[in-house]
Scaffold this motif. Structure first.
Motif, PDB file in Angstrom:
ATOM      1  N   LEU A 287      10.391   4.232   3.831  1.00  0.00           N
ATOM      2  CA  LEU A 287       9.371   3.582   2.678  1.00  0.00           C
ATOM      3  C   LEU A 287       8.630   2.243   3.211  1.00  0.00           C
ATOM      4  N   PRO A 288       7.350   2.372   3.465  1.00  0.00           N
ATOM      5  CA  PRO A 288       6.128   3.479   3.132  1.00  0.00           C
ATOM      6  C   PRO A 288       6.479   4.489   4.314  1.00  0.00           C
ATOM      7  N   GLU A 328       7.300  10.668   3.626  1.00  0.00           N
ATOM      8  CA  GLU A 328       8.333   9.675   3.640  1.00  0.00           C
ATOM      9  C   GLU A 328       9.352  10.084   4.089  1.00  0.00           C
TER      10      GLU A 328
END
Length: 424
Positions: A287-288, A328
């Protein structure tokens, strides 16, 4: 009679598992040796042949252009009438077939990993290196002037280079000549939160590694920008302090590994299980999802997809259909599958921030925008946290970007010079 039937069934089940394991082993280790009679070794040392290199010990960083796995399934080629053809969706699959393909590919990848040894080599000093920027857009690139300024903002263009590869969801609507000159000649027409984004990034990676000087690719969207001048940024990725330094390989990937939440469990793990990917321990989230991939991991992902398609005529990326924010999860999971994240450094390389306190939980999933906030203080704060890129920006001029980055780096240079003079 029932016992006899059950015994026969159990034998068939065991044999099926054995054959599946054997198939995985053969794929990992190569074909079995031939049964031809061995020749006697010559007493003359000079006539002794060198041992052949197994597929599991190939140095991926030096794979030639001809061995880069082709797209699966094959792409529709552009024509004069249709220069950027839309690629059709892959054929539907049943969960049982996908589960079998995922299990076989996982087993084969794990076997290959256990049979190979991690190798570290060194690129000689002054070897040319290229950073590939792989960008996914809809049809506009509002931060184009920033990326063009960043590309020109280089001191050593003989050793450190940059190449752009762009995928557009609507290429016919792209008006910028510069963007059009870097477009892939096809589109997968991904929508927001669509697994076709993964497919688009895979083809951007495939295009990037055709250049054997590419060491890393930066995967970004139209709202991402660099926070550091090109030379400083690339030297950071290469782990060197001077342009003339030798560079160690394999090259690292950079991503922020994230702990799964209850929402992730329902929207990612459960969806992947329903689609046939049941190796929960391998599922990993970054993440991201817009990260930096090293060359070894870029080619490893392509090899793993090709291996699955050759054996089962299915693509692993299809299992990410209906998965939340598939980019992701797909790339870190694939890397975890074939290398156990061996060359991954956990680091928020691309800064993003979420509104975790918003009462409307649906809005918590979208990163905050930072329009009009690109200041020296913001860049210093993000860079101090280890980030080299930031998102999300709708509009920013290249001249404004350079003014801020120059101010930050001038300040950093003065601090470094002051410390070195005091130490003397």
């Amino acid at each position: 009679e029932r016992i006899e039937v059950r015994t026969k069934f159990a034998k068939k089940l065991l044999m099926a598992d054995f054959n599946s394991l054997l198939s995985s082993f053969d794929a990992a280790s190569g074909p079995p040796p031939s049964k031809k009679r061995r020749k006697k070794k010559s007493s003359n040392p000079s006539s002794t042949s060198s041992p052949s290199t197994s597929s599991s010990s190939i140095d991926r960083s030096s794979i030639s252009l001809s061995s880069i796995p082709p797209p699966t399934p094959p792409l529709i080629e552009p024509t004069t009438d249709n220069p950027t053809p839309a690629q059709p969706s892959p054929p539907e699959y049943d969960r049982k077939s996908m589960a079998k393909a995922c299990e076989w590919t996982t087993n084969t990848s794990q076997l290959r990993q256990s049979m190979s040894s991690a190798k570290t080599s060194v690129c000689p000093p002054l070897t040319p290196c290229t950073l590939a920027v792989c960008c996914v857009i809809v049809d506009k690139f509002p931060t184009e002037s920033v990326w063009r300024e960043w590309m020109d903002y280089r001191y050593d263009k003989s050793r450190l280079n940059v190449k752009y590869h762009i995928h557009a969801a609507r290429p016919s609507s792209v008006t910028s000549p510069w963007v059009r000159s870097h477009l892939l000649p096809f589109t997968f027409e991904p929508k927001w939160n669509d697994y076709k984004i993964v497919r688009a990034v895979l083809e951007l990676i495939r295009e990037a590694v055709k250049d054997e000087s590419v060491t890393h690719c930066v995967v970004v969207t139209e709202s991402c920008i660099p926070l550091v001048s090109f030379d400083k940024l690339y030297m950071d990725l290469l782990k060197i302090s001077e342009l003339s330094s030798a560079i160690s390989t394999p090259f690292k990937s950079y991503m922020t590994l994230s702990q799964p939440t209850k929402f992730d469990s329902e929207s990612i793990w459960t969806k992947l299980n329903l689609n046939g990917f049941s190796s929960d321990k391998l599922i990993t989230k970054a993440l991201p999802g817009w990260t930096v991939l090293g060359r070894d991991d870029m080619i490893g992902i392509l090899e793993t997809e090709r291996m699955c398609y050759d054996q089962h005529k299915l693509n692993l990326w299809q299992a990410w259909e209906n998965v939340w924010a598939p980019e992701e999860v797909y790339f870190p999971t694939m890397i975890n599958m074939f290398s156990s994240m061996r060359n991954v450094e956990s680091r928020m390389i691309n800064f993003a921030q979420w509104d975790d306190r918003n009462r409307d939980h649906s809005k918590r999933a979208n990163p905050l925008w930072f329009d009009g906030q690109f200041t020296v203080d913001l860049v210093k704060r993000w860079r101090n946290g280890g980030s080299l890129f930031g998102r999300k920006f709708r509009e920013l001029r290249g001249s404004e970007w350079r003014k801020v980055v120059d101010a930050v780096e001038d300040e950093e240079y003065k601090k470094t010079s002051s410390k070195s003079s005091k130490s003397k």
